[in-house]
Design an enzyme around this catalytic site. Structure first.
Site, mmCIF file in Angstrom:
data_model
loop_
_atom_site.group_PDB
_atom_site.id
_atom_site.type_symbol
_atom_site.label_atom_id
_atom_site.label_comp_id
_atom_site.label_asym_id
_atom_site.label_seq_id
_atom_site.Cartn_x
_atom_site.Cartn_y
_atom_site.Cartn_z
ATOM 1 N N GLU A 1 0.832 -1.210 0.000
ATOM 2 C CA GLU A 1 0.000 0.000 0.000
ATOM 3 C C GLU A 1 0.867 1.260 0.000
ATOM 4 O O GLU A 1 0.523 2.260 -0.618
ATOM 5 C CB GLU A 1 -0.914 -0.013 1.236
ATOM 6 C CG GLU A 1 -1.834 1.194 1.320
ATOM 7 C CD GLU A 1 -2.826 1.097 2.476
ATOM 8 O OE1 GLU A 1 -2.692 0.177 3.314
ATOM 9 O OE2 GLU A 1 -3.723 1.954 2.535
ATOM 10 N N GLU B 1 4.221 10.173 11.155
ATOM 11 C CA GLU B 1 5.065 9.909 12.337
ATOM 12 C C GLU B 1 5.442 8.424 12.375
ATOM 13 O O GLU B 1 6.563 8.062 12.729
ATOM 14 C CB GLU B 1 4.327 10.302 13.625
ATOM 15 C CG GLU B 1 4.147 11.796 13.837
ATOM 16 C CD GLU B 1 3.031 12.387 12.978
ATOM 17 O OE1 GLU B 1 2.214 11.621 12.424
ATOM 18 O OE2 GLU B 1 2.993 13.627 12.834
#
Ligand SMILES: Cc1cc2nc3c(=O)[nH]c(=O)nc-3n(C[C@H](O)[C@H](O)[C@H](O)COP(=O)(O)OP(=O)(O)OC[C@H]3O[C@@H](n4cnc5c(N)ncnc54)[C@H](O)[C@@H]3O)c2cc1C
Length: 419
Positions: free
Chosen positions: A247, A401
């Site tokens: 992905e 993050e």
């Protein structure tokens, strides 16, 4: 990227096909759909997607026996370039064709491949991805949806959230805890679950763009046959991570090619409105253009590193670099689009009596309805929609993050952060 004479013939073939087929009823679909705009002519885009499939143009990198064309990586890049260049509508088969298909090719049983891959390639079945839960997003190993084997079926109970395109999906690939009492990544299984059954409830969630592409999905005693596990039962974590790496990497190829069109259109707007005379905006547009070239090279280098684009174990750090680059670039493009459009970009027109605030996210969910019926409550122009939806780019598929954490530990060998 080295392009051979054979590749150029391939380019001519797909270009010609698109020109001839984006005609008649399909001509009106040019430019329709995509992130934040999935409601646009969904049924017609599905028909287009099936038409594409009937000529073998969906999963071209797959082996021919599963409905692919065994296309090389260069040819896949060419396909995406030509598809974007033609203005063909956004496809509706992304989850199956780009995420589950490659995962099944790497990890599925021969029966699973035979059962599902041809149906994905032909766009007979649409898929959604059931990973995230209210208590398990970035920390995916906290998944608490459970699946218990009862006779020859798994019985699934729990809640997924942010499930894109679940209202249109026939099947869901999901992560569930199949070993009671197990913790973190142990004891999870990767299951394939039919959506059209009692025990599965889908509730759309309204997004910033006013549309509802993602949903809450409730599993209340839902069932799937015992052999619908990808990889071994209890060992779904490895499979789930492989889907995530796919992905974050290869699957975004087509999306990135589409960015060139957006940037070209923004540059044209800046020229037309005179915004391009502002030296700060010129500077930002030039930087965006450079960023796009860097991104393309980075993507091609990451892909060329592997012997095959569907390699069993995509490099997670390389995939994270790709994800970080495109998501930041695209979010900044949204901000730049607002700056180019100027103060008028802050205005929009309400087209429904119900303002957005009248639809609390979860307390009173919207009625599930076909995507096509989900018109946004206000008129957004292309730049406003881009700005609003691109806020999600640095979140879905793993937040920025989290990508930084993966790069720190996997590429730089820094100590893993404590939980
Ligand atoms: C448009 C869109 C479509 C989506 N589609 C799907 C889908 O189809 N299927 C699916 O399963 N999920 C989907 N998601 C969910 C997506 O994968 C999650 O939103 C994402 O993983 C973040 O999880 P969360 O929302 O629970 O946020 P949280 O995990 O709660 O994170 C909140 C914030 O904290 C930060 N944070 C969390 N942990 C750390 C850490 N260890 N170190 C530093 N910062 C941290 C995050 O970066 C983020 O900024 C979609 C999301 C969006 C926005």
């Amino acid at each position: 990227m080295r392009v051979s004479a054979e590749d150029e013939q391939f380019r001519a073939r797909i270009r010609d096909w698109l020109e001839r087929n984006l005609a008649g009823d399909f001509a009106a679909l040019r430019g329709q759909g995509g992130p934040g705009r999935e409601h646009e002519r969904f049924e017609e885009r599905l028909a287009w997607n099936r038409h594409l499939a009937a000529s073998g143009w969906t999963c071209i990198g797959w082996p021919a026996e599963y409905g692919g064309q065994d296309a090389t990586l260069v040819q896949q890049v060419i396909f995406h370039e030509e598809y974007a260049r033609s203005g063909a509508p956004a496809r509706v088969d992304h989850m199956g064709a780009e995420l589950l298909g490659p995962t099944l090719i790497a990890y599925g049983t021969p029966e699973q491949k035979r059962r599902f891959l041809p149906a994905i390639a032909a766009v007979r079945e649409l898929w959604c991805q059931g990973y995230s839960e209210p208590g398990a997003g970035s920390d995916l190993a906290s998944v608490s949806t459970s699946a218990t084997l009862a006779g020859d079926h798994w019985v699934i109970t729990g809640q997924k959230v942010w499930t894109s395109l679940a209202t249109a999906a026939d099947w869901c690939f999901l992560l569930a805890r199949t070993e009671p009492g197990s913790r973190r990544s142990a004891g999870l299984s990767y299951l394939l679950v039919p959506m059209d059954q009692r025990g599965v409830t889908v509730r759309p969630i309204r997004q910033l763009t006013g549309t509802s592409e993602f949903n809450e999905v409730f599993f209340d005693g839902a069932r799937t046959p015992h052999d619908m596990v990808v990889g071994a039962a209890g060992e779904g974590w490895r499979v789930a991570l492989a889907t995530l790496a796919i992905e974050r990497g290869v699957s975004t190829l087509g999306q990135q090619v589409g960015y060139q069109r957006e940037l070209d259109a923004l540059i044209a707007t800046a020229r037309r409105t005179g915004a391009a005379a502002d030296p700060r905006l010129r500077d930002r547009l030039a930087r965006a253009w450079i960023g796009l070239q860097v991104m393309r090279e980075q993507m091609l280098a990451a892909l060329a590193d592997k012997s095959a684009p569907l390699a069993d174990e995509p490099d997670p750090a390389a995939a994270s670099v790709v994800k970080l680059l495109w998501s930041r670039w695209h979010r900044e493009l949204g901000e730049l689009a607002m700056a180019v459009a100027g103060p008028s970009s802050m205005l929009t027109r309400l087209v429904q009596a119900q303002p957005l605030q009248a639809q609390p996210l979860q307390a009173q969910p919207l009625q599930a309805q076909p995507l096509q019926a989900q018109e946004p409550p206000y008129d957004l122009d292309d730049w406003q929609r881009l700005y609003l939806f691109s806020r999600a780019d640095t979140i879905y598929g793993g937040s920025q993050e989290i990508q930084l954490g993966i790069i720190a530990s996997r590429a730089l060998g820094l100590p893993r952060e404590e939980r």
